[in-house]
Design a protein around this motif. Structure first.
Motif: not given
Length: 829
Positions: A195-196, A190-193, A270-272
């Protein structure tokens, strides 16, 4: 043992037999057990189908325990790179033997064999080197785990030889370890997902998503439908779902809006919006994390998930002041005091709510086991009115709400507020009933100044104690218990200190490495010089494993906790004045065991003296060759010694070796305790070093001794003439610095104000006497770390034991005789 065994096999067999606790006997090569022997008859390491023989076999049929052990003489033969050379390497060999007990290899065996081995705990040990040599052996531990007719050989990352009960515990904890491993994998994923995303925002989003997936009795449409929604739909429904679910849980609207407002950033991320990250995280949570919460275990799985997530987000560490309390410590807090069913718990720095949950669990259990009427409503009251928490950090606050939500309990009285502001005072004042018990793990490292405005740990403690009516308990760095005398004295004027328990230094690893202690107070009763129990809990039995953190893999904590309560409950029976003592505490006294304990001479060995002899010899050689200011590795030093025809002889001055254990344990040798405090009876003369201003120093030939563990404490060489008339020049003396590093100087030297010079009033020191006194004094080093420095006031409370003659006069001859009997003593200059 049989003939022709290697020396290392004999050493290992004796160690297994004499040093460890096993209910049955170890066997060598062959076993009388027909089933095990039948399997081993086809396990040749040459893969010839002939008999194979592990070096050692342990079988306990009653406990269904089988241990196979492969041993190699040298650590270079411990393991090959690919672990496929069973003839030549210990790990390769034990993996080879274990493979014959897997389901795959047992397929062709009879039903009788399979039935016999059903439920057995099978362990493989690979050992190399000499197990009695701390620095010259390796141990690897493997277990055979079978589920649904599939066998896996698992490295449990244990590098010690254990007692039988501990090997059995490995299996009892393996399921829990797998849960922790799954949690760790999910937290990392989840932390990798994310990361931004800023690390402080990640837990807020996680908390929101956890709340959105919560389901009690009413069907949660978010949980069932998110998989069909697009990103925009998910984002829009997050705040709506939070408002709806938390309103149903009777959470005050202002708190709900605080949480929702903290989520405002998701609208512009924006990533979400443009990726499936939210859906991926929700799937991970609903499929691989939340189902684990329903497992029946005393382990705090939810708390562990939050801990792992915060660790991967980089939020929990001492520098940031956030150190989450381990689950067994929150439970220990509740065991240290008597808890009543109407107690109200208060945590002014509640973090994820761990202490409140521990208190709640005890209250609910006590109500269930009581004869009280209307237990259901009383349990509901616990969750609504008997748990109060403050948390200034909005990230941790959001996690505490979701944490409590999944435990079906008191969200309503957790407040996102600073404990030291008037808003917090008003909340406490408006409570219908005052809190009775306070638990706290405050932020670490606060200084209460402009640069670091966070309050000090001791300030958190004082205010908490002033706001609870029965008990208060804190865990904090040791420095909190010996600094800030004014505040500590003020606390004792109002409250009674009952216990101080030093915790293992590894307690908060891998997130933090800090020495801590637990202090237990009875509130609103002035201390007035009462006795306090001090206990040093050096080991809690937990093991630090890669990716798993510290776990009770060997099931040791239960017994250790029982021993703790037995000892602090019966101090007179168990006190040794080293690890357990009881003493009166008054104003200005320190609240840590190190300030009141005796020196532990039981740890003293001949090796300690020998090591100091070696150090002294090497120092004198470097001094003679003008190498003190050179950084030289061991090989280069050996080359220089050879070039100068200097050899170190492993010879003693006398032929008869005397052991220090014999002197300490011999009734004929009398020992007397001598304190360093100045007085008529003192044998010591103590001189405090003087400040030598850096700008006034110039290079020269006279050593300057300061606080350092290297080069006899010499940091530089200065001009003698610059300080000859203003500063004290010493010779033939011992120095002890603020960290209790002790050195002997048979040359002129200056010392600064971090160093004390020690001389014997009626005796001139020499290398032999100094080695003896230095070695004994250094046993006190463990008392001076974690920010506690040796100053004159503390040095005067320290003492040393020395052998004396009948009339109480120090037996200097015996001391020299003992040092003369040690290796390398003939080379002492």
């Amino acid at each position: 043992m049989v003939k022709n065994e290697s020396e290392k096999d004999i050493i290992l067999f004796n160690y297994l037999t004499n040093n460890l606790d096993f209910g049955k006997k170890w066997e060598t090569k062959k076993t009388r057990n027909k089933v095990i022997s039948g399997i081993l008859k086809e396990t040749s390491k040459k893969n010839s189908g002939n008999r194979g023989e592990p070096d050692f076999i342990y079988i306990n049929e009653q406990k269904k325990l089988l241990i196979l052990l492969e041993n190699k003489d040298s650590i270079k033969d411990h393991s090959s790179q690919d672990k496929d050379k069973p003839l030549h390497f210990a790990v390769d060999g034990i993996l080879h033997y274990l493979s014959f007990f897997t389901c795959e290899k047992l397929t062709n065996k009879s039903k009788i064999v399979k039935s016999y081995l059903d439920g057995w705990k099978i362990i493989g040990l690979a050992v190399s080197g000499d197990v009695t040599d701390e620095y010259n052996h390796l141990i690897s531990t493997f277990i055979l785990k079978t589920e649904k007719d599939v066998s896996i050989i698992k490295d449990v990352e244990n590098n010690n030889l254990l007692d039988e009960v501990d090997y059995i515990s490995l299996f009892e904890n393996i399921d829990l370890e797998e849960v922790v491993n799954k949690i760790s994998i999910s937290s990392s994923k989840i932390n990798r997902l994310l990361r931004s995303m800023d690390s402080q925002k990640r837990p807020i989003l996680l908390s929101a998503l956890m709340i959105c997936l919560f389901e009690r009795t009413k069907i949660n449409s978010f949980k069932t439908d998110f998989i069909k929604w697009d990103n925009e739909m998910i984002l829009n429904n997050i705040p709506l779902t939070i408002r709806s679910l938390l309103s149903e849980e009777k959470i005050p609207s202002e708190k709900i809006e605080t949480l929702v407002n903290e989520l405002s950033f998701i609208k512009t991320d924006k990533t979400l919006k443009n990726t499936d990250i939210l859906k991926d995280i929700l799937e991970e949570l609903s499929s691989n994390v939340i189902p684990l919460f329903s497992k029946k275990t005393n382990y705090d799985i939810i708390g562990k998930f939050y801990e792992e997530f915060l660790k991967y987000a980089g939020i929990t560490n001492v520098k940031k002041g956030i150190v989450l309390t381990p689950n067994h410590i929150t439970k220990l807090f509740t065991d240290l005091i008597d808890i009543k069913t109407n107690d109200i718990f208060f945590d002014p720095c509640c973090g994820t709510g761990a202490f409140l949950i521990a208190g709640m669990n005890v209250l609910l259990k006590n109500i269930e086991n009581s004869r009280l009427q209307d237990k259901k409503n009383k349990s509901i009251n616990v969750k609504r009115k008997q748990l109060i928490g403050f948390e200034i950090n909005s990230t941790m606050f959001s996690l505490s709400v979701s944490n409590m939500l999944f435990r079906n309990d008191g969200k309503s009285q957790i407040h996102n507020v600073d404990f030291f502001l008037s808003e917090a005072d008003k909340i406490l004042k408006d409570l219908s009933t005052r809190p009775t018990i306070g638990f706290i793990n405050p932020p670490y490292g606060g200084q209460d100044n402009k640069k670091n405005p966070t309050k000090k740990e001791i300030q958190f403690l004082e205010k908490m104690l002033d706001n609870v009516s029965r008990f208060g308990i804190m865990i904090a760095p040791l420095s909190a218990y010996f600094k800030d005398e004014i505040i500590r004295n003020r606390i004792l004027s109002k409250h009674t200190l009952k216990y101080v328990i030093n915790m293992p230094k590894e307690l908060f690893q891998p997130n933090a490495a800090t020495h801590t202690a637990i202090a237990v107070f009875e509130t609103n009763i002035p201390h007035e010089g009462k006795k306090v129990t001090f206990y040093n809990l050096e080991d809690d039995g937990f093991i630090l494993s890669k990716n798993k953190g510290r776990t009770d893999a060997l099931n040791k904590w239960g017994d250790i906790e029982k021993e703790l309560f037995e000892k602090i409950g019966h101090v007179d029976e168990h006190k040794d004045n080293i690890g357990l003592l009881e003493t009166k505490i008054s104003d200005d006294d320190e609240w840590i065991i190190q300030a009141h304990s005796d020196t532990d001479y039981s740890e003293l060995t001949d090796k300690d003296f020998i090591n100091n002899i070696k150090k002294q010899i090497l120092f004198k050689i470097k001094q003679k060759l003008n190498l003190l200011d050179k950084e030289i590795d061991e090989i280069t030093l050996m080359e220089i010694l050879n070039e100068n025809n200097i050899s170190l002889k492993n010879k003693s001055q006398s032929k008869k070796h005397i052991k220090i254990k014999d002197l300490l344990g011999n009734e004929k040798t009398k020992w007397k305790e001598f304190y360093f405090k100045e007085g008529e009876d003192s044998i010591f003369e103590i001189q405090k070093g003087e400040r030598l201003v850096t700008t006034e120093r110039s290079n020269g030939d006279t050593p300057l001794v300061t606080a350092s563990s290297k080069r006899n404490g010499i940091v530089e060489f200065i001009d003698l003439n610059a300080f000859r008339d203003t500063k004290k020049l010493n010779n033939n003396a011992l120095t002890v610095d603020m960290f209790f590093n002790v050195f002997y100087h048979d040359y002129d030297y200056f010392s600064d104000d971090n160093v004390h010079t020690i001389k014997i009033k009626s005796k001139d020191l020499n290398p032999k006497l100094s080695i003896f006194i230095k070695t004994l004094l250094e046993l006190n080093q463990k008392k001076y770390s974690f920010g506690r420095q040796l100053r004159l006031k503390r040095l005067e409370k320290e003492s040393i034991i020395l052998p004396v003659k009948e009339e109480g006069i120090i037996d200097w001859e015996l001391i020299e005789k003992y040092v003369d009997s040690l290796p390398y003593s003939s080379s002492l200059i």
